[in-house]
Design an enzyme around this catalytic site. Structure first.
Site, PDB file in Angstrom:
ATOM      1  N   ARG A  73     -10.229  12.929 -37.957  1.00 24.77           N
ATOM      2  CA  ARG A  73      -8.977  12.738 -37.228  1.00 24.77           C
ATOM      3  C   ARG A  73      -7.990  13.770 -37.724  1.00 24.77           C
ATOM      4  O   ARG A  73      -7.775  13.911 -38.933  1.00 24.77           O
ATOM      5  CB  ARG A  73      -8.423  11.328 -37.417  1.00 24.77           C
ATOM      6  N   SER A 175      -6.934   6.925 -31.493  1.00 26.56           N
ATOM      7  CA  SER A 175      -6.375   5.582 -31.475  1.00 26.56           C
ATOM      8  C   SER A 175      -4.871   5.597 -31.210  1.00 26.56           C
ATOM      9  O   SER A 175      -4.426   6.044 -30.170  1.00 26.56           O
ATOM     10  CB  SER A 175      -6.721   4.860 -32.783  1.00 26.56           C
ATOM     11  N   ASP A 333      -3.298  -0.923 -27.958  1.00 32.53           N
ATOM     12  CA  ASP A 333      -2.987   0.461 -28.323  1.00 32.53           C
ATOM     13  C   ASP A 333      -3.757   1.406 -27.396  1.00 32.53           C
ATOM     14  O   ASP A 333      -4.535   0.962 -26.551  1.00 32.53           O
ATOM     15  CB  ASP A 333      -3.253   0.712 -29.812  1.00 32.53           C
ATOM     16  N   ASP A 335      -6.347   3.260 -27.322  1.00 30.24           N
ATOM     17  CA  ASP A 335      -7.798   3.169 -27.119  1.00 30.24           C
ATOM     18  C   ASP A 335      -8.266   1.720 -27.058  1.00 30.24           C
ATOM     19  O   ASP A 335      -9.470   1.442 -27.072  1.00 30.24           O
ATOM     20  CB  ASP A 335      -8.563   3.949 -28.193  1.00 30.24           C
ATOM     21  N   ASP A 337      -8.360  -0.896 -28.999  1.00 27.92           N
ATOM     22  CA  ASP A 337      -9.093  -1.658 -30.014  1.00 27.92           C
ATOM     23  C   ASP A 337      -8.168  -2.555 -30.832  1.00 27.92           C
ATOM     24  O   ASP A 337      -8.635  -3.398 -31.589  1.00 27.92           O
ATOM     25  CB  ASP A 337      -9.926  -0.739 -30.923  1.00 27.92           C
ATOM     26  N   ARG A 338      -6.848  -2.404 -30.674  1.00 26.50           N
ATOM     27  CA  ARG A 338      -5.888  -3.255 -31.382  1.00 26.50           C
ATOM     28  C   ARG A 338      -5.034  -4.022 -30.384  1.00 26.50           C
ATOM     29  O   ARG A 338      -4.871  -3.597 -29.247  1.00 26.50           O
ATOM     30  CB  ARG A 338      -4.975  -2.417 -32.285  1.00 26.50           C
ATOM     31  N   GLU A 435      -8.492  -7.324 -39.532  1.00 26.67           N
ATOM     32  CA  GLU A 435      -7.710  -6.567 -40.500  1.00 26.67           C
ATOM     33  C   GLU A 435      -6.253  -6.710 -40.111  1.00 26.67           C
ATOM     34  O   GLU A 435      -5.925  -6.816 -38.920  1.00 26.67           O
ATOM     35  CB  GLU A 435      -8.134  -5.101 -40.566  1.00 26.67           C
ATOM     36  N   SER A 437      -3.804  -4.893 -39.713  1.00 23.36           N
ATOM     37  CA  SER A 437      -3.170  -3.917 -38.813  1.00 23.36           C
ATOM     38  C   SER A 437      -3.569  -4.203 -37.367  1.00 23.36           C
ATOM     39  O   SER A 437      -4.074  -3.341 -36.655  1.00 23.36           O
ATOM     40  CB  SER A 437      -3.542  -2.497 -39.221  1.00 23.36           C
ATOM     41  N   LYS A 449     -13.281  -3.876 -34.095  1.00 23.21           N
ATOM     42  CA  LYS A 449     -12.111  -4.578 -33.562  1.00 23.21           C
ATOM     43  C   LYS A 449     -12.008  -4.301 -32.067  1.00 23.21           C
ATOM     44  O   LYS A 449     -12.375  -3.233 -31.590  1.00 23.21           O
ATOM     45  CB  LYS A 449     -10.849  -4.143 -34.304  1.00 23.21           C
TER      46      LYS A 449
END
Length: 623
Positions: A73, A175, A333, A335, A337-338, A435, A437, A449
């Site tokens: 990243r 992300s 978010d 992408d 995943d959150r 997690e 976050s 996630k």
């Protein structure tokens, strides 16, 4: 971001004649110009050379990206230390070589490749283009590639890896990072993010063969005419949505639910997938935030595309919810995943749940529904919940009372994903993992996630509680009354200077002389210290940490006499020192104001005494 033809030969010759006066830099410039075929990144290098920006050139060319959290990243742009066409091709060549060593059948199993909606005009890079180049490298070596034809949520890649039996997967995404960044996220055949030793071995394979193999590696059109390329989008989306219905426990309530939901996809991939997930559960689809539902690589309506930042970045969602009289806001978010969640308070304003609070609700919900269909005590003995060690200990409190198993992992979902795989091999079942976050996994559909499934599970939980005349926040209070209040604080400071970070943690490790950690924090005695970076744990007879040693990052945890647990750690993807504090009270103790005040004091002392923000020029988080 169209044609990426090579710049004209005369310009190449002129640039190769220029010397910076630094032999190492000259060699790196020559290598870049010899190998790169992207005219935008070549033009960037030309401009830096012409302006004499030698420090910037050294930063970009004289070091390479390292594999961090399951891959790469970095900012997009020219240079071996950036995400661009050439570094993605080099990385994929290294990945191919590594896969060949582990999978003799890689030429039949193939690679899954997905991408998000990021892109950058000035470097000619987009996630879609980088995904096609990743595919081209593999196709040039006769390896089948399952390349999604359109953007997908990050969890779709590991889901497809497992469903299709692929050797590995690559997701091109950064992300929730700033718009300048992109990433190359790698998943192993078990669907989990790669962990050691694969990360180091892939990096070594990359460095062994940096020159692109052939012109075919640059041919993104290969994906359109190679018989080895397939598009898994329709199949994987259908399978995912079918399997998602296994997390729907009260469909009869959903279709008649009077609650309204608002959803923001933060200019990313989430809109269409969350809409469909709601329909699978029998809900009316959520109301999208119009300014944020369509892909936009510039993230033009938010100062930062990270819903974890809370109310300050949820402004448009909350305004729309007020206008539409919607009680719940969901935000995925870029992408997907959150997941962030906010609920309208009965008094005034909005309650934006922390990741730890959402985990308390989701953990309770998943076990509540598990118990409804599993009445034998032996069934519960087979159940696990997982959390990273910097996350709330609330699941541990659940497990202690309810009789299932709880385990901690190191920070990062790669550790959770690999632990899920490990437990599944022995017949155990993980029904929830998280997690702090705002990363959640309900059930075990995918070892990653997943904001899409989490969003619709939260919606069903809210609908069920509404039928019982309860809000999410009221149920959270009920959970704390039963299992003990868990008051936590999570934040960070920004440090753009790596040597300063090293100095800060070295000082902590030698606080009262060589090899002596701090003995108090805010006047409260520290009873245990665990340093995962060095493998030290004062609470154990052999002084060795049970968690794996993680020398590539910094992480120290302090357990205080008053029951507060505090952790300092560096981020694997951003220039941040994160801090986590939590007060875990026993069931029945409900003097929340006192717990919160004591936690505030300890948190302030942790920053001032150990990190010294002003002295070290650290930038405190803007809330």
């Amino acid at each position: 971001m169209g044609d990426n033809d090579q710049v004209n030969g005369d310009l190449n010759a002129n640039m190769r004649c220029q010397s910076t006066g630094d032999p190492q830099l000259d060699k790196a410039v020559h290598q870049w110009l010899t190998w790169d075929r992207n005219r935008w990144t070549r033009a960037q290098l030309d401009a830096l050379m012409a302006a004499g920006h030698l420090d910037e050139l050294r930063s970009r060319l004289c070091s390479r990206m390292s594999f961090g959290t399951a891959g790469l990243r970095a900012p997009m742009g020219a240079g071996f230390n950036r995400i661009n066409d050439l570094t993605v091709i080099q990385s994929t060549q290294g990945l191919y070589s590594h896969l060949c060593r582990y999978f003799p059948d890689v030429s039949s199993r193939g690679l899954v490749v997905g991408f998000d909606t990021r892109g950058q005009e000035e470097s000619g890079c987009s996630s879609e283009r980088l995904a096609k180049l990743t595919a081209a490298v593999m196709l040039s070596r006769e390896v089948p590639v399952h390349l999604f034809s359109s953007f997908v949520p990050t969890p779709y890649v590991p889901y497809a890896v497992k469903k299709l039996g692929a050797a590995a997967g690559v997701m091109i995404t950064a992300s929730h990072n700033p718009k300048e960044d992109n990433g190359y996220k790698v998943y192993w055949s078990n669907g989990a993010q790669i962990a050691s030793p694969h990360d180091k071995e892939i990096l070594r394979s990359i460095e062994e063969e940096l020159e692109p193999w052939s012109a075919s590696c640059w041919d993104q059109d290969l994906v359109d005419h190679s018989s080895l390329r397939t598009d898994p989008l329709t199949q994987i989306n259908s399978c995912y949505m079918d399997e998602l219905s296994s997390l729907c426990f009260h469909r009869e309530l959903n279709s008649s639910c009077p609650l309204k939901f608002v959803h923001s996809s933060f200019h990313g991939v989430g809109h269409v997938f969350v809409q469909e997930a709601f329909q699978v559960f029998g809900f009316v689809p959520p109301i999208p935030v119009p300014e944020q539902k369509d892909p936009d690589p510039n993230f033009s309506s938010v100062r930062c595309p990270n819903p974890e930042e809370g109310e300050s970045v949820l402004e448009l969602s909350l305004l729309l919810a007020e206008k539409e009289n919607a009680r719940i806001v969901l935000a995925t978010d870029p992408d997907a995943d959150r997941l962030a969640v906010a609920e309208k308070s009965d008094g005034c304003g909005w309650k934006v749940f922390t990741g730890n609070e959402l985990a308390a609700l989701l953990g309770w919900w998943m076990f509540f529904n598990w118990k409804e269909s599993h009445h034998e005590p032996a069934d519960t003995q087979n159940v696990y919940m997982l959390a990273t060690t910097v996350s709330s200990k609330i699941l541990q409190a659940f497990a202690r009372i309810e009789g299932f198993h709880f385990e901690e992992t190191l920070p990062g979902f790669k550790w959770i994903g690999n632990k899920i795989h490990e437990l599944s091999k022995t017949g155990h079942r993980v029904i929830f993992a998280f997690e702090e976050s705002i990363g959640f996994l309900c059930g075990n559909m995918v070892p990653e996630k997943d904001g899409v499934s989490s969003a619709v599970v939260v919606a069903e939980m809210a609908a069920y509680l509404h039928k019982k005349n309860l809000t999410l926040n009221q149920q959270l209070d009920n959970i704390y009354q039963t299992y003990g209040y868990h008051v936590s604080k999570t934040s960070y400071v920004v440090c753009n200077d790596p040597p300063t970070i090293q100095k800060i943690f070295s000082r902590i490790r030698n606080f009262d002389g060589d090899g002596s950690y701090p003995k108090t924090c805010g006047g409260v005695q520290i009873v245990h210290v665990r340093d995962v970076t060095t493998g030290y744990d004062s609470s154990r007879a052999d002084l060795r940490s049970v968690l794996p040693v993680l020398r590539s990052s910094q992480m120290i945890t302090f357990t205080l006499q008053n029951g507060v647990v505090a952790t300092l750690r560096t981020s694997g993807t951003e220039p941040k020192i994160k801090y986590y504090t939590e007060f875990c009270a026993a069931p029945g103790k409900s003097e929340v104001c006192r717990l919160e005040e004591e936690l505030r004091n300890i948190t302030a002392a942790l920053l001032d005494e150990f990190l010294e923000p002003e002295k070290n020029n650290l930038i405190r988080r803007l809330v």
